[in-house]
Design a protein around this motif. Structure first.
Motif, short mmCIF file in Angstrom:
data_model
loop_
_atom_site.label_atom_id
_atom_site.label_comp_id
_atom_site.label_asym_id
_atom_site.label_seq_id
_atom_site.Cartn_x
_atom_site.Cartn_y
_atom_site.Cartn_z
N VAL A 59 0.85 -1.19 0.00
CA VAL A 59 0.00 0.00 0.00
C VAL A 59 0.89 1.24 0.00
CG1 VAL A 59 -1.71 1.33 1.30
CG2 VAL A 59 -1.88 -1.16 1.21
N HIS A 60 0.52 2.22 -0.79
CA HIS A 60 1.20 3.51 -0.81
C HIS A 60 0.14 4.59 -0.64
CE1 HIS A 60 2.93 7.19 -2.50
NE2 HIS A 60 4.11 6.68 -2.28
N GLN A 187 4.37 3.75 3.09
CA GLN A 187 4.34 2.55 2.28
C GLN A 187 4.32 1.33 3.21
OE1 GLN A 187 6.31 2.57 -1.60
NE2 GLN A 187 7.53 4.29 -0.86
N PHE A 188 3.44 0.42 2.88
CA PHE A 188 3.15 -0.73 3.72
C PHE A 188 3.30 -1.99 2.90
CE2 PHE A 188 -0.34 -3.69 4.79
CZ PHE A 188 -0.13 -3.93 6.14
N ALA A 266 3.09 5.76 -6.48
CA ALA A 266 3.77 4.80 -5.63
C ALA A 266 5.00 4.22 -6.31
CB ALA A 266 2.82 3.66 -5.25
N SER A 267 5.16 4.46 -7.60
CA SER A 267 6.32 3.92 -8.29
C SER A 267 7.55 4.77 -8.08
CB SER A 267 6.02 3.81 -9.79
OG SER A 267 5.78 5.10 -10.35
N SER A 268 7.37 5.96 -7.46
CA SER A 268 8.53 6.82 -7.22
C SER A 268 9.42 6.20 -6.17
CB SER A 268 8.06 8.21 -6.75
OG SER A 268 7.40 8.10 -5.52
N THR A 269 10.72 6.45 -6.28
CA THR A 269 11.68 5.92 -5.32
C THR A 269 12.59 7.05 -4.86
OG1 THR A 269 13.13 5.29 -7.17
CG2 THR A 269 11.66 3.61 -6.28
N PRO A 270 12.15 7.83 -3.82
CA PRO A 270 12.94 8.96 -3.35
C PRO A 270 14.35 8.52 -2.97
CG PRO A 270 10.76 8.91 -2.34
CD PRO A 270 10.93 7.63 -3.08
#
Length: 313
Positions: A59-60, A187-188, A266-270
């Motif tokens: 989950v995001h 994010q879970f 949710a596909s972003s990756t900081p």
């Protein structure tokens, strides 16, 4: 006895183990391909994949509320039934400031019977190295041995390694130095083995379209004004929550280039904040997708893993 590690050495080793697990879970959440979301509600997106008996959910979501308030919804486990009708019982067997051994009765719609699950959970402060707080949990032999009577009468389910990541955000566009961490990007990732239960497709659909959206809406409502039992617990556990208020505010003010609002996808990756070096720890491997590695063979989340000691004592 002779040859045994002194108690403080064992404690340090356990803390490092918790940190390693948190970093591996963070890597799995952020750098594994999950495909297209299977459901949406507000800012929430949810994914599902199954491998054998184990069902994986991710989950995001972005929430308006302080990271400390959100953390309290996870940490104060026994209060879950006061707002989540799908968890009618949530006993805590033992706890420290940053660990919980507990369980839950998980609601299942007819014709299925509710399941009981036990877990050991821990929280790790990765604000300095990865700009986030991470809570991890899994069913362990020790937790199963400690199962309370109200859960023993239920058919068991089992958590495999699971985690929750809380990334502080500031909604204000004020200059660094005056920002407040008043939002969370969360994010879970949960992996659950339902035991003897055969899981039909409609039950997964119920989780994705009914249960998950309900929980999301309840959390949104709770975060609008933390009060009652949660406010009292935050006050009682000032040694845990108090220092984190300053630390999350420092984080959103420290990096002028950090995102002021949570990413919409949710596909972003900081980028991992404060990355320094690779610790060479193995990644948590999921049954689908492939993690992306950074230069030098280490995944981005593994670089510069540090633990803030105040969160673990």
């Amino acid at each position: 006895g002779q040859g045994e590690d002194p108690p403080n050495a064992r404690a340090v080793a356990e803390v490092q183990k918790q940190a390693d697990t948190a970093v591996a879970c963070l890597d799995a959440i952020k750098h594994t391909s999950w495909g297209k979301p299977k459901g949406r509600e507000g800012t929430m997106q949810i994914w599902h994949a199954a491998k054998g008996k184990v069902h994986h959910f991710k989950v995001h979501a972005t929430f308006d509320g302080t990271p400390v308030a959100f953390l309290s919804l996870l940490r104060e486990w026994d209060l879950i039934p006061t707002w989540n009708k799908f968890v009618p019982k949530a006993p805590v067997v033992s706890e420290t400031l940053v660990t919980v051994r507990g369980g839950a009765e998980l609601y299942l719609p007819p014709p299925f019977a509710n399941r009981g699950v036990m877990f050991d959970a821990s929280g790790v402060d990765l604000l300095d190295s990865h700009a986030c707080l991470v809570c991890t949990w899994a069913t362990t032999e020790g937790a199963m041995t400690a199962m309370p009577p109200e859960l023993k009468k239920l058919e068991p389910a089992f958590f495999e390694q699971s985690a929750f990541v809380i990334e502080p955000r500031a909604s204000s566009k004020r200059p660094p130095g005056s920002r407040v961490a008043d939002r969370c990007e969360c994010q879970f990732m949960v992996a659950i083995n339902p035991g003897s239960l055969w899981v039909p497709g409609w039950l997964i659909d119920t989780i994705l379209t009914v249960i998950a959206p309900f929980i999301y809406k309840e959390v949104v409502t709770l975060l609008k004004s933390i009060s009652g039992s949660y406010a009292k617990r935050i006050e009682q556990r000032a040694a845990l929550y108090g220092p984190l208020v300053g630390r999350v505010n420092d984080l959103v003010n420290r990096d002028a280039g950090a995102p002021e609002e949570a990413a919409s996808s949710a596909s972003s990756t900081p980028r991992a904040a404060g990355a320094k070096k690779s610790h060479g720890k193995p990644r948590l491997r999921l049954p689908w997708g492939r993690g992306r590695k950074a230069k030098g063979g280490a995944t981005p989340a593994q670089q510069g893993a540090e633990v803030h000691e105040a969160s673990l004592v």
